[in-house]
Design a protein around this motif. Sequence first.
Motif, mmCIF file in Angstrom:
data_model
loop_
_atom_site.group_PDB
_atom_site.id
_atom_site.type_symbol
_atom_site.label_atom_id
_atom_site.label_comp_id
_atom_site.label_asym_id
_atom_site.label_seq_id
_atom_site.Cartn_x
_atom_site.Cartn_y
_atom_site.Cartn_z
ATOM 1 N N GLY A 1 0.956 -1.190 0.143
ATOM 2 C CA GLY A 1 -0.015 0.050 0.182
ATOM 3 C C GLY A 1 0.912 1.105 -0.007
ATOM 4 O O GLY A 1 1.797 1.253 0.531
ATOM 5 N N TYR A 2 0.162 2.421 -0.374
ATOM 6 C CA TYR A 2 1.093 3.591 -0.591
ATOM 7 C C TYR A 2 -0.239 4.772 -0.295
ATOM 8 O O TYR A 2 -1.146 4.606 -0.662
ATOM 9 C CB TYR A 2 1.463 3.952 -1.974
ATOM 10 C CG TYR A 2 2.430 5.151 -2.310
ATOM 11 C CD1 TYR A 2 3.330 5.563 -1.751
ATOM 12 C CD2 TYR A 2 1.990 6.207 -3.092
ATOM 13 C CE1 TYR A 2 4.290 6.593 -1.997
ATOM 14 C CE2 TYR A 2 2.236 7.276 -3.422
ATOM 15 C CZ TYR A 2 3.691 7.362 -2.621
ATOM 16 O OH TYR A 2 4.244 8.686 -2.939
ATOM 17 N N VAL A 3 0.197 5.801 0.597
ATOM 18 C CA VAL A 3 -0.464 6.636 0.926
ATOM 19 C C VAL A 3 0.106 8.106 0.808
ATOM 20 O O VAL A 3 1.483 8.097 1.296
ATOM 21 C CB VAL A 3 -1.166 6.576 2.251
ATOM 22 C CG1 VAL A 3 -1.956 7.848 2.957
ATOM 23 C CG2 VAL A 3 -1.950 5.262 2.441
ATOM 24 N N LYS A 4 -0.340 8.989 0.391
ATOM 25 C CA LYS A 4 0.288 10.219 0.164
ATOM 26 C C LYS A 4 -0.824 11.508 0.747
ATOM 27 O O LYS A 4 -1.982 11.387 0.288
ATOM 28 C CB LYS A 4 0.923 10.604 -1.160
ATOM 29 C CG LYS A 4 1.645 12.041 -1.216
ATOM 30 C CD LYS A 4 2.094 12.111 -2.591
ATOM 31 C CE LYS A 4 3.474 13.344 -2.654
ATOM 32 N NZ LYS A 4 3.890 13.246 -3.771
ATOM 33 N N GLY A 5 -0.321 12.189 1.850
ATOM 34 C CA GLY A 5 -1.130 13.396 2.127
ATOM 35 C C GLY A 5 -0.433 14.582 2.025
ATOM 36 O O GLY A 5 0.858 14.714 1.950
ATOM 37 N N GLY B 1 -4.531 10.623 -0.794
ATOM 38 C CA GLY B 1 -4.365 9.570 -1.705
ATOM 39 C C GLY B 1 -4.017 8.410 -1.402
ATOM 40 O O GLY B 1 -3.278 8.239 -0.578
ATOM 41 N N MET B 2 -4.716 7.305 -1.932
ATOM 42 C CA MET B 2 -4.050 5.768 -1.393
ATOM 43 C C MET B 2 -4.514 4.967 -2.525
ATOM 44 O O MET B 2 -5.604 5.120 -3.291
ATOM 45 C CB MET B 2 -4.860 5.466 -0.168
ATOM 46 C CG MET B 2 -6.323 5.455 -0.318
ATOM 47 S SD MET B 2 -7.339 5.673 1.382
ATOM 48 C CE MET B 2 -7.398 7.524 1.039
ATOM 49 N N ALA B 3 -3.543 3.869 -2.629
ATOM 50 C CA ALA B 3 -3.746 2.800 -3.466
ATOM 51 C C ALA B 3 -2.809 1.533 -3.032
ATOM 52 O O ALA B 3 -1.860 1.746 -2.325
ATOM 53 C CB ALA B 3 -3.349 3.298 -4.980
ATOM 54 N N VAL C 1 -1.137 7.448 -7.414
ATOM 55 C CA VAL C 1 -1.559 8.370 -6.209
ATOM 56 C C VAL C 1 -0.602 9.441 -6.083
ATOM 57 O O VAL C 1 -1.348 10.620 -6.051
ATOM 58 C CB VAL C 1 -1.087 7.541 -4.805
ATOM 59 C CG1 VAL C 1 -1.039 8.500 -3.604
ATOM 60 C CG2 VAL C 1 -1.923 6.343 -4.649
ATOM 61 N N ASP C 2 0.555 9.555 -6.760
ATOM 62 C CA ASP C 2 1.205 10.745 -7.031
ATOM 63 C C ASP C 2 0.651 11.779 -7.862
ATOM 64 O O ASP C 2 0.747 12.952 -7.523
ATOM 65 C CB ASP C 2 2.656 10.495 -7.324
ATOM 66 C CG ASP C 2 3.649 9.975 -6.205
ATOM 67 O OD1 ASP C 2 3.347 10.095 -4.930
ATOM 68 O OD2 ASP C 2 4.624 9.427 -6.535
ATOM 69 N N LYS C 3 0.030 10.960 -8.857
ATOM 70 C CA LYS C 3 -0.644 11.930 -9.869
ATOM 71 C C LYS C 3 -1.814 12.618 -9.558
ATOM 72 O O LYS C 3 -2.168 13.756 -9.897
ATOM 73 C CB LYS C 3 -1.087 10.698 -11.159
ATOM 74 C CG LYS C 3 -1.538 11.742 -12.385
ATOM 75 C CD LYS C 3 -1.845 10.746 -13.299
ATOM 76 C CE LYS C 3 -2.346 11.551 -14.683
ATOM 77 N NZ LYS C 3 -2.660 10.420 -15.831
ATOM 78 N N MET C 4 -2.499 11.857 -8.426
ATOM 79 C CA MET C 4 -3.718 12.318 -8.141
ATOM 80 C C MET C 4 -3.624 13.854 -6.985
ATOM 81 O O MET C 4 -4.490 14.701 -7.062
ATOM 82 C CB MET C 4 -4.464 11.420 -7.067
ATOM 83 C CG MET C 4 -5.200 10.255 -7.585
ATOM 84 S SD MET C 4 -6.056 9.434 -6.257
ATOM 85 C CE MET C 4 -5.066 7.991 -6.046
ATOM 86 N N LEU C 5 -2.169 13.857 -6.695
ATOM 87 C CA LEU C 5 -1.906 15.105 -5.760
ATOM 88 C C LEU C 5 -1.062 16.189 -6.381
ATOM 89 O O LEU C 5 -0.635 16.909 -5.771
ATOM 90 C CB LEU C 5 -1.274 14.497 -4.437
ATOM 91 C CG LEU C 5 -2.264 13.571 -3.624
ATOM 92 C CD1 LEU C 5 -1.473 13.224 -2.422
ATOM 93 C CD2 LEU C 5 -3.409 14.490 -3.057
ATOM 94 N N GLU C 6 -0.777 15.971 -7.996
ATOM 95 C CA GLU C 6 -0.082 16.729 -8.607
ATOM 96 C C GLU C 6 -0.786 18.109 -9.007
ATOM 97 O O GLU C 6 -2.061 17.921 -9.253
ATOM 98 C CB GLU C 6 0.493 16.103 -10.079
ATOM 99 C CG GLU C 6 1.571 15.210 -9.961
ATOM 100 C CD GLU C 6 2.158 14.586 -11.012
ATOM 101 O OE1 GLU C 6 1.354 14.976 -12.093
ATOM 102 O OE2 GLU C 6 3.151 13.981 -11.239
ATOM 103 N N GLY C 7 -0.291 19.222 -9.201
ATOM 104 C CA GLY C 7 -0.921 20.089 -9.660
ATOM 105 C C GLY C 7 -1.737 20.872 -8.787
ATOM 106 O O GLY C 7 -1.776 20.825 -7.612
#
Length: 181
Positions: A72-76, A99-101, A113-119
């Motif tokens: 799993g990977y989570v980025k906040g 974001g999580m996946a 996940v990284d892409k979800m939080l870009e820009g």
Amino acid sequence: GAEQKVTTRSYVLREKNLFVTEITCEKGDPRFRVDLVPVKDMNANFSHSVRRNDITLTKSYEGDDLPWETFGYVKGRIIGCDMNPRRITEGETVYVIIGMATNHDGKDYVAEVDKMLEGDVVAALPSLWEAHTEWWNKFWQSSAVDLPSFPDIETFWYASHYIMACCNHPGKIAPGIFGNW
């Protein structure tokens, strides 16, 4: 001190695996604290890092005794405030977006996940919310029950459908025979 009023709104965007909390200052100039703190799990391999307004963490469950391995990977990210001092002024909103996946979501789950939080993810939230509410409106229009003599059973029926909708997604691993229970 001066009167202060802060409101929060939290939601999970069904199609994006994004958890969003909006913290809005309606009156005053309060200080606040948001900590993104990972919960350790004794059964998982675990790592995390914190950098300014971002946190990332990974967990993995692996071994010969498991029927399938899970990574799993989570980025906040906290958006809309500086770290020190954390203040929010009247009319401002701070966003906590997570974001999580897992590897079960796809081979490139970390990049997704990284892409979800870009820009400018905040600018995308209204359209994501609209798609989310459209999905739920369509879901609830697909079937219904009316059991005025048995309100507890009716409530259970709706709650059960809600839980199953939350944990069932096309192309994803379905819950076991008892779902979330």
